[in-house]
Every structure is written in structure tokens, then in C-alpha cells.
Design an enzyme around this catalytic site. Structure first.
Site, PDB file in Angstrom:
ATOM      1  N   LYS A  60      -0.193   3.164  -5.921  1.00 27.25           N
ATOM      2  CA  LYS A  60      -0.198   4.387  -6.743  1.00 27.25           C
ATOM      3  C   LYS A  60      -1.596   4.976  -6.830  1.00 27.25           C
ATOM      4  O   LYS A  60      -2.571   4.287  -7.078  1.00 27.25           O
ATOM      5  CB  LYS A  60       0.325   4.064  -8.144  1.00 27.25           C
ATOM      6  CG  LYS A  60       1.792   3.685  -8.106  1.00 27.25           C
ATOM      7  CD  LYS A  60       2.561   4.384  -9.223  1.00 27.25           C
ATOM      8  CE  LYS A  60       4.052   4.286  -9.000  1.00 27.25           C
ATOM      9  NZ  LYS A  60       4.495   2.865  -8.936  1.00 27.25           N
TER      10      LYS A  60
ATOM     11  N   ASP B  98       0.811  -1.205   0.000  1.00 26.09           N
ATOM     12  CA  ASP B  98       0.000   0.000   0.000  1.00 26.09           C
ATOM     13  C   ASP B  98       0.847   1.259   0.000  1.00 26.09           C
ATOM     14  O   ASP B  98       1.987   1.221   0.440  1.00 26.09           O
ATOM     15  CB  ASP B  98      -0.703   0.017   1.362  1.00 26.09           C
ATOM     16  CG  ASP B  98      -2.188  -0.044   1.227  1.00 26.09           C
ATOM     17  OD1 ASP B  98      -2.647  -0.425   0.158  1.00 26.09           O
ATOM     18  OD2 ASP B  98      -2.854   0.288   2.227  1.00 26.09           O
TER      19      ASP B  98
ATOM     20  N   MET C 241      -8.867   9.849   8.030  1.00 22.20           N
ATOM     21  CA  MET C 241      -9.148  10.410   6.700  1.00 22.20           C
ATOM     22  C   MET C 241     -10.025  11.651   6.750  1.00 22.20           C
ATOM     23  O   MET C 241     -10.817  11.884   5.842  1.00 22.20           O
ATOM     24  CB  MET C 241      -9.832   9.357   5.811  1.00 22.20           C
ATOM     25  CG  MET C 241      -8.994   8.125   5.586  1.00 22.20           C
ATOM     26  SD  MET C 241      -9.868   6.855   4.678  1.00 22.20           S
ATOM     27  CE  MET C 241     -10.919   6.159   5.933  1.00 22.20           C
TER      28      MET C 241
HETATM   29  N1  SAH Z   1      -5.625   0.730   8.036  1.00 14.07           N
HETATM   30  C1  SAH Z   1      -5.093   1.987   8.493  1.00 14.07           C
HETATM   31  C2  SAH Z   1      -5.984   3.161   8.127  1.00 14.07           C
HETATM   32  C3  SAH Z   1      -6.120   3.372   6.653  1.00 14.07           C
HETATM   33  S1  SAH Z   1      -7.136   4.728   6.254  1.00 14.07           S
HETATM   34  C4  SAH Z   1      -4.845   1.907  10.002  1.00 14.07           C
HETATM   35  O1  SAH Z   1      -5.309   0.974  10.658  1.00 14.07           O
HETATM   36  O2  SAH Z   1      -4.178   2.790  10.528  1.00 14.07           O
HETATM   37  C5  SAH Z   1      -5.932   5.998   5.991  1.00 14.07           C
HETATM   38  C6  SAH Z   1      -5.968   6.991   7.135  1.00 14.07           C
HETATM   39  O3  SAH Z   1      -5.275   6.451   8.239  1.00 14.07           O
HETATM   40  C7  SAH Z   1      -5.240   8.285   6.854  1.00 14.07           C
HETATM   41  O4  SAH Z   1      -6.046   9.181   6.113  1.00 14.07           O
HETATM   42  C8  SAH Z   1      -5.003   8.775   8.251  1.00 14.07           C
HETATM   43  O5  SAH Z   1      -6.177   9.302   8.806  1.00 14.07           O
HETATM   44  C9  SAH Z   1      -4.696   7.492   8.968  1.00 14.07           C
HETATM   45  N2  SAH Z   1      -3.258   7.236   9.063  1.00 14.07           N
HETATM   46  C10 SAH Z   1      -2.586   6.165   8.624  1.00 14.07           C
HETATM   47  N3  SAH Z   1      -1.266   6.250   8.976  1.00 14.07           N
HETATM   48  C11 SAH Z   1      -1.131   7.399   9.654  1.00 14.07           C
HETATM   49  C12 SAH Z   1      -0.042   8.038  10.307  1.00 14.07           C
HETATM   50  N4  SAH Z   1       1.186   7.514  10.308  1.00 14.07           N
HETATM   51  N5  SAH Z   1      -0.266   9.211  10.932  1.00 14.07           N
HETATM   52  C13 SAH Z   1      -1.490   9.760  10.944  1.00 14.07           C
HETATM   53  N6  SAH Z   1      -2.553   9.209  10.342  1.00 14.07           N
HETATM   54  C14 SAH Z   1      -2.390   8.028   9.724  1.00 14.07           C
END
Ligand code: SAH
Length: 513
Positions: free
Chosen positions: A60, A35, A176
Site C-alpha cells: 500500500k 509488493d 521508474m
Molecule cells: N524489481 C523490479 C523493479 C522495481 S522498480 C524489477 O526487477 O522489475 C519499479 C519499476 O519497475 C517501475 O517504475 C517500472 O519502471 C518497472 N516495472 C516493473 N514492472 C513493470 C511492468 N510490468 N511494465 C513496465 N515497467 C515495469
């Protein structure tokens, strides 16, 4: 035989938050489909551990629509599984928390391809924790809700009952939701949430470039906009945000928010990178030097005549590694050096020897060639001896000349040379010319040469230089760079410490003062 697809959480960013299971699978799988949000460092490390692994970058953005893209990913996973491969489908955070991992699982189940799910540390918990915010706290928040900001509350078809969330009174963790934040905040306040409820936005949580903005549910959106925070951001809304004042820890590390360059040969950069990262720095790596082996014939000959030597001297780990290689190629091992005395320049070299069953007789207190001579002077068994010096091409003459002065016969056998490696220097040049580098670390004289070759003499002087010791400082001065600081002893930890003293925050949690 059918393969297996592992739907694996990569965690929020910090590679240390990868699970043991994820790491094992990455090291042994046939293919990785990654991803956009999985830290590229994790994939680089997997490539190093698992050479030959096939990597599909399916992160991408743009081009075809979101659902067409998801369908193409599902098809790829099904195909790889049917080809009999063991596939890691690596997703940011946890694969089933807003990660569409469940859609992929459904597609695999439908296609009859075997799969497993490996949970990961989700960003909503981890980014908050790295910002010093617990998502629950006894007496403050008894529940936490993970909610997607993809659902615009202004739209009629929204599935989220924002008013119910406002009434629930627990912590709200928004994924998000940077763009929709103003409307979500308004919906929460309209639903009865106190407008003064504390709120925080954490961008790039658990990465050294993490940034946190704090406000209230009413003011946060403007603050986020003002500070220019963009995705990926986790927003936490609730009284627990107030605890950050006391328990923030990551952003209090001495080098947090600082960019530090590592200029060592890439094979050895790991420990310095780790030391700086543990002090909170964002590390930019210049693979300034590559270690290039020389024709091993001279060493092979010297080893054939090993009984003629009284001492074997090493001034680098690389020399130890090349000597060992020559021994092994000839079907020999540590016993071949039996009866020889061994001197080396410092702890890293003596550790490399010990790892191969050789305990050095001499490791000086001062980790330079002069220190080796001083240490040898304290012994009665050096004068007039025959010495084999396994060296780098172009090594300084201090050691062979000093030994000759002591009546020794010295054979200098160069086994490798270091060459500058231009790759990746473009990004570094940009960072230097725009003043975004806080310090450059130098762990050897040859690293100085490599750095100057890679970025040019003018840019090489732009950021403060931190040197590992006197020889490296001399090399810096010779290159027209005044060392801003020198390590108290020639070790990686002391070099990291000197960097923290020079550019670190004086009021950091672990103030080095
Ligand atoms: N599966 C992922 C979430 C995917 S949705 C999880 O469990 O974390 C994508 C969203 O995750 C982003 O828009 C943001 O809100 C959050 N996100 C993922 N990594 C992040 C990070 N390192 N710092 C802040 N927000 C993050």
C-alpha cells in the site's frame, strides 16, 4: 525453531514468467508478504494452491514516508521469521533490481533470521522482450545499462553520470523514469547522444494491457505524455528499439488489446481464460455461476441399485465429479460401474470420466443432447434399456424424453444446480456501460442466465455475444441477445477461435482468416 524468509522475484506480470522455484515456495509457504507490483493474479493462484496461507499486503502506497514503510516491512519479515514461519517476500520483477530486496536481506542478516534469494525475471528485460525489443543485439548493442529514473539529473546530488552513459553507446533501460524522462533525455543529448537515437516506453509490460510508445530520445517524452502513459513504465533507449518493427510479437496476437468476458462457472473458467489469454486478450471474469451440490441421497440410492441400469448418461463434468464423490463416500470406485455402458455429451465430460478410470462408450460428434441421441441411435443396445441420467437441476428434457421415445426407462437424478454469483459484477457492469468490452463468451445456457442476472438485461446486450453452440445460442436469443458468432464445434478452443474471428485484428500475426 527459526523460520526462513525467501526474497522472491514475481517477474514482471505475466504469471507464466514466475520461476518454478517461486511457484513451489508460494504453494508451500506459511505466509506471503506481497509488493504492489507483484501481479495479484499470482497471489490469488497461491491462495488457491495453498489455502490457509497468511497474506500480508505490504504494497500500500502513501501514508507514512517511504523509509518508515521500508522499516516496517523489514520488522514484519524479521518478526515472521522469528515466529518460525516460512515466508515468501514477493517482489515485482527481480528482488535485487531496484527492488530494495538487498535492504531486506541486510535487515534479516542483522537480526540473524535465515533467508534465501530467488531471482526473478526483471521488467527491464521482459517488458522490452514483450515489446519486440532485444536489450542487446550483435553488431547493434554490446552492452546494456539498467538505470533508475529516480535520480533527477537536474539535482546537484545525482549519482548517475548521464554523460558517461550517453558516450557508452549501449542500450539504456530506464526504470521508474516516466516523470523525469524529459530531463533525462535532455541530459543524455547534452552528453553527446544523437538526438535521433530510437527510444520506446512500455507500460504494463507482459500484461495484456501492455502499451508501447515509440519515438526518439528527443520526442519520446512528449509522445508518452500525449498517450497518457503512467507508471509502471520501462523506457528503452538505443538502436535496438528499431528491431521492434520486425520482431514485435505480443501486440500482434489476434486478441491483443481486446477485453473479453468469460461467463462460465468459476471452477471451469480456467481453460477458456487460458485459451483467450494465449490469443492475447485481456480476460474479465464473471464468476457468473456457482456449482451448488444438491442432497446426494437420491444418487446414493440409485447407486445402491446400480445393477438395475444398463446405461449411465452424463451431460457435464460436474455430474461426473458428484457421481465420483458419492462413490468414494461409500468406499467404492470405478469398479462399481462395471458392466454399465456410459454415454456422455462431449470431450470435456469424457475426459473427466477417463481421469477416473472410466472410458465412455458413446461420445457424440455433436456435443448437445440431440447429438447423444443420434449417437445412441447408431447402436443396437439402447432400445428398451434402463438408463440412469446424472443431471443438473433444470436440465433440458430433450435427453430423457428422447430416450423414453426409444422405449427406455429413464431415472433422472439431479445432483447439482448452478446459481449466479454476484461478486465482481460491479466492475463488469462499469466496463460494459462504458463500452470497454469487446466480446462476451458463453459456454453454456446457464451461463447466459447467470450473466443476465448479474449485469441486467440491458447491459447484457451491449457487447457482442459469442456462443459455444446451438443450445447456448437459443438461450441467448431467449434472453433477447442475438449471438454475434457461434463456435464451429462445442469446445473451449473453438469458442476462443470464434471470438478471435469476430473481434480479432485481421492483420494479426496468427490471422485466423
Ligand atoms: N524489481 C523490479 C523493479 C522495481 S522498480 C524489477 O526487477 O522489475 C519499479 C519499476 O519497475 C517501475 O517504475 C517500472 O519502471 C518497472 N516495472 C516493473 N514492472 C513493470 C511492468 N510490468 N511494465 C513496465 N515497467 C515495469
Amino acid at each position: 525453531m527459526s523460520g526462513v524468509v525467501y526474497l522472491v522475484g514475481a517477474g514482471p506480470g505475466d504469471p507464466g514468467l514466475l520461476t518454478v522455484r517461486a511457484q513451489q515456495l508460494l504453494a508451500t509457504c506459511d505466509a506471503i508478504a506481497a509488493d504492489a507490483l507483484a501481479n495479484p493474479e499470482i497471489i490469488e493462484a497461491a491462495r488457491a494452491d495453498n489455502p490457509g496461507v497468511e497474506v500480508h499486503d505490504v504494497g500500500k502506497r502513501g501514508g507514512s514516508g517511504e523509509s518508515a514503510r521500508q522499516e516496517a516491512i523489514n520488522d514484519l519479515l524479521v518478526q515472521l521469521g522469528r515466529d518460525g514461519k516460512r515466508v515468501v517476500r514477493l517482489k515485482g520483477g527481480d528482488p535485487l533490481v531496484f527492488g530494495r530486496g538487498s535492504e531486506e536481506a541486510l535487515a534479516l542478516a542483522e537480526a540473524g533470521v535465515q533467508f534465501e534469494i530467488v531471482p526473478g525475471v526483471t521488467a527491464g528485460v521482459a517488458a522490452a522482450a514483450y515489446a519486440g525489443i532485444p536489450v542487446t543485439h550483435r553488431g547493434v548493442a554490446t552492452s546494456v545499462t539498467f538505470v533508475t529514473g529516480h535520480e533527477d539529473p537536474a539535482k546537484a546530488e545525482t549519482q548517475t553520470d548521464w554523460a558517461a552513459l550517453a558516450r557508452a553507446g549501449g542500450t539504456i533501460v530506464l526504470y521508474m523514469g516516466v516523470k523525469t524522462l524529459p530531463r533525462i533525455a535532455a541530459a543524455l543529448v547534452a552528453g553527446g547522444m544523437s538526438p535521433d537515437t530510437p527510444a520506446a516506453a512500455v507500460q504494463w509490460g507482459t500484461y495484456p494491457r501492455q502499451r508501447t510508445v515509440v519515438g526518439t530520445v528527443t520526442t519520446l517524452a512528449d509522445a508518452v505524455e500525449r498517450e497518457g502513459l503512467g507508471a509502471p513504465v520501462i523506457t528503452v533507449i538505443g538502436t535496438v528499439v528499431g528491431l521492434r518493427d520486425e520482431i514485435s510479437w505480443y501486440d500482434r496476437k489476434p486478441l491483443f488489446g481486446k477485453r473479453v468476458v468469460v461467463t462460465r462457472a468459476s471452477a471451469q473458467a480456467g481453460s477458456l481464460r487460458a485459451a483467450l489469454a494465449s490469443l492475447g486478450a485481456e480476460v474479465l471474469e464473471l464468476p457468473a455461476l456457482r456449482v451448488v451440490p444438491l442432497d446426494p441421497e437420491a444418487l446414493r440410492e440409485a447407486l445402491d441399485r446400480i445393477a438395475e441400469y444398463d446405461w449411465v448418461v452424463f451431460t457435464s463434468q460436474n455430474a461426473v465429479a458428484f457421481l465420483w464423490q458419492s462413490l468414494r463416500v461409500a468406499g467404492r470406485d470405478a469398479r462399481w460401474l462395471a458392466g454399465r455402458k456410459i454415454a456422455c455429451v462431449g470431450p470435456a465430460t469424457s475426459d473427466a470420466l477417463l481421469a477416473r478410470g472410466l472410458d465412455a462408450d458413446v461420445v457424440p460428434g455433436r456435443f448437445v443432447a440431440e447429438g447423444v441421441l443420434e449417437a445412441l441411435d447408431e447402436r443396437a443396445d439402447v432400445k428398451g434399456c434402463r438408463v440412469l441420467y446424472v443431471a443438473a437441476e433444470g436440465a433440458r428434457d430433450v435427453l430423457p424424453e428422447g430416450l423414453a421415445d426409444r422405449g427406455c426407462t429413464v431415472d433422472v437424478v439431479p445432483v447439482y444446480r448452478t446459481a449466479s454469483d454476484g461478486a465482481g459484477s460491479g466492475a463488469l457492469r462499469d466496463a460494459l456501460s462504458s463500452g470497454r468490452v469487446d466480446a462476451v463468451t458463453f459456454a453454456s445456457a446457464s451461463a447466459v442466465r447467470g450473466f443476465v442476472e448479474a449485469v441486467g438485461a440491458e447491459l447484457a446486450r451491449r457487447a457482442p455475444a459469442v456462443s459455444i453452440g446451438p443450445t447456448t445460442s437459443d438461450a441467448l436469443r431467449a434472453a433477447g441477445i442475438t449471438p454475434a458468432s457461434e463456435a464451429s464445434e462445442s469446445t473451449i478452443d473453438a469458442l476462443a477461435d470464434a471470438t478471435a474471428r469476430l473481434v480479432g485484428a485481421p492483420d494479426s500475426q496468427w490471422s485466423t482468416a
